[in-house]
Design a protein around this motif. Sequence first.
Motif, PDB file in Angstrom:
ATOM      1  N   PRO A 225      40.860  43.118  36.295  1.00  0.00           N
ATOM      2  CA  PRO A 225      41.535  41.880  36.711  1.00  0.00           C
ATOM      3  C   PRO A 225      41.149  40.697  35.836  1.00  0.00           C
ATOM      4  N   ILE A 226      41.491  40.802  34.555  1.00  0.00           N
ATOM      5  CA  ILE A 226      41.155  39.784  33.565  1.00  0.00           C
ATOM      6  C   ILE A 226      42.432  39.397  32.826  1.00  0.00           C
ATOM      7  N   GLY A 227      42.736  38.127  32.816  1.00  0.00           N
ATOM      8  CA  GLY A 227      43.935  37.679  32.119  1.00  0.00           C
ATOM      9  C   GLY A 227      45.223  37.937  32.857  1.00  0.00           C
TER      10      GLY A 227
ATOM     11  N   SER B 205      34.903  44.475  47.045  1.00  0.00           N
ATOM     12  CA  SER B 205      34.372  44.649  45.700  1.00  0.00           C
ATOM     13  C   SER B 205      34.704  46.058  45.207  1.00  0.00           C
ATOM     14  N   TYR B 206      35.045  46.171  43.936  1.00  0.00           N
ATOM     15  CA  TYR B 206      35.324  47.490  43.365  1.00  0.00           C
ATOM     16  C   TYR B 206      34.879  47.528  41.905  1.00  0.00           C
ATOM     17  N   PRO B 207      34.469  48.714  41.415  1.00  0.00           N
ATOM     18  CA  PRO B 207      33.996  48.826  40.032  1.00  0.00           C
ATOM     19  C   PRO B 207      35.119  48.529  39.043  1.00  0.00           C
ATOM     20  N   LEU B 208      34.758  47.899  37.936  1.00  0.00           N
ATOM     21  CA  LEU B 208      35.736  47.595  36.904  1.00  0.00           C
ATOM     22  C   LEU B 208      35.903  48.790  35.971  1.00  0.00           C
TER      23      LEU B 208
ATOM     24  N   LEU C 149      38.658  43.477  24.433  1.00  0.00           N
ATOM     25  CA  LEU C 149      37.849  42.651  23.531  1.00  0.00           C
ATOM     26  C   LEU C 149      37.413  41.355  24.199  1.00  0.00           C
ATOM     27  N   LEU C 150      38.315  40.737  24.983  1.00  0.00           N
ATOM     28  CA  LEU C 150      37.957  39.505  25.685  1.00  0.00           C
ATOM     29  C   LEU C 150      36.793  39.745  26.634  1.00  0.00           C
ATOM     30  N   ASN C 151      36.867  40.813  27.407  1.00  0.00           N
ATOM     31  CA  ASN C 151      35.795  41.094  28.359  1.00  0.00           C
ATOM     32  C   ASN C 151      34.489  41.393  27.646  1.00  0.00           C
TER      33      ASN C 151
ATOM     34  N   PHE D  47      34.879  34.200  36.384  1.00  0.00           N
ATOM     35  CA  PHE D  47      34.925  33.717  37.760  1.00  0.00           C
ATOM     36  C   PHE D  47      36.194  32.880  37.830  1.00  0.00           C
ATOM     37  N   THR D  48      37.231  33.388  38.508  1.00  0.00           N
ATOM     38  CA  THR D  48      38.567  32.809  38.400  1.00  0.00           C
ATOM     39  C   THR D  48      39.078  32.354  39.760  1.00  0.00           C
TER      40      THR D  48
END
Length: 390
Positions: A293-295, A265-268, A345-347, A210-211
């Motif tokens: 959308p991570i990092g 909203s959209y699927p990851l 790996l982070l996710n 949650f960013t």
Amino acid sequence: MKPRDDFEICIVGGGATGWAAALAAAEAGRTTAIIAPSAAFPVGRTAALFAGSIELLEQFGAMPDLASAAAPLQAMRLIDDTGRLIRAPEVTFYAGEIGLNAFGYNIPNRRLVEALSERARNSRYITIFEDTASELSFRNDCVHITTGRGTSLKSDLVVGADGVRSLVRAKTGIAVRRWRYAQSALVTTLSITHPHHSVSTEFHTDRGPFTLVPMQGNNVSLVWVERPREAALLCEIPDEEFARRAERSAHSLLGAMQVTSPRVSYPLSAGLADRFASGRALLIGEAAHIFPPIGAQGLNLGLRDVEALKTVLSLNRSRLDEGTAAEFHRLRQADVRSRTLAVDLLNRSLLTGLLPVQALRAVALSAAGGFAPFRRFLMQQGLAKTFRGL
């Protein structure tokens, strides 16, 4: 200058990555075509661009046009909100620790593309076709491209900046490996009552990050990764209820919130092309790699593709050929594949219930919080401040 239908390099696809690639080709003195239909950008969508990307924009002369809309990212705060038995300590990274005023800037997508495309329109080396590419065929000595309106072009090289469903990638026969996560990303923008102080805050939950990313004024862009059903419900509830839930998820760190743009909203999912070039074709941006959308790695990685394109175009080849594409592929291997693995790996580390994985993540973040050399290493690696290919 060559005739309007004969170019050294043709960029298929617009967006920030496509326009930046056209500017890179023009900067190298190459006659350039870009096939980019006009596009509308959702209100409130932004891109957090790190130092290396900002340096590239400065080289293109685009930053003065973006200064009024760009919000600095001076610190990054990570908070473990998983509620699990083994939790990582809170960690805040400061740009000043590695000699920077800011890690980068958060910039509205629309403004970014407008600034780059305006620079392209003023270049004598770039011819713009506000159209789509409908057909490509590869010859021994060139690429033939036909636009949707029937214009025929010829180019020494073609660069696919045409996104997830890339025509260029399909025509080269390059396969792409795709995978999905049991998550969706909800994006919107919010006004806040407590100042963000240019700090990007990321809460790690057992459903995903949650960013809250700073924008100009008392505003933030939100990327909320959730289970698909919950993300769909969050899109449907009234603005006031959504704002209350967002404030609760942020533990009221930024005070009361109000929604300021439509929620989407959209699927990851993620994806990686088997190769980043083949024959006379190069792939950049989401034609080559698809990131969740991570990092904040997606567009930054696309702009590092452009940096690599600049590098290969700077080599003293009188004519662009298969060797140019092969060199580009070589340069992008380690960067793209290592970052794809790191983000994946982070996710997954947030989603797993395995105690050893949770413990390893907690140990890594503890080291990041207390061991200065490791902190600096992580910050430099995350930013990829400069592209070093040769």
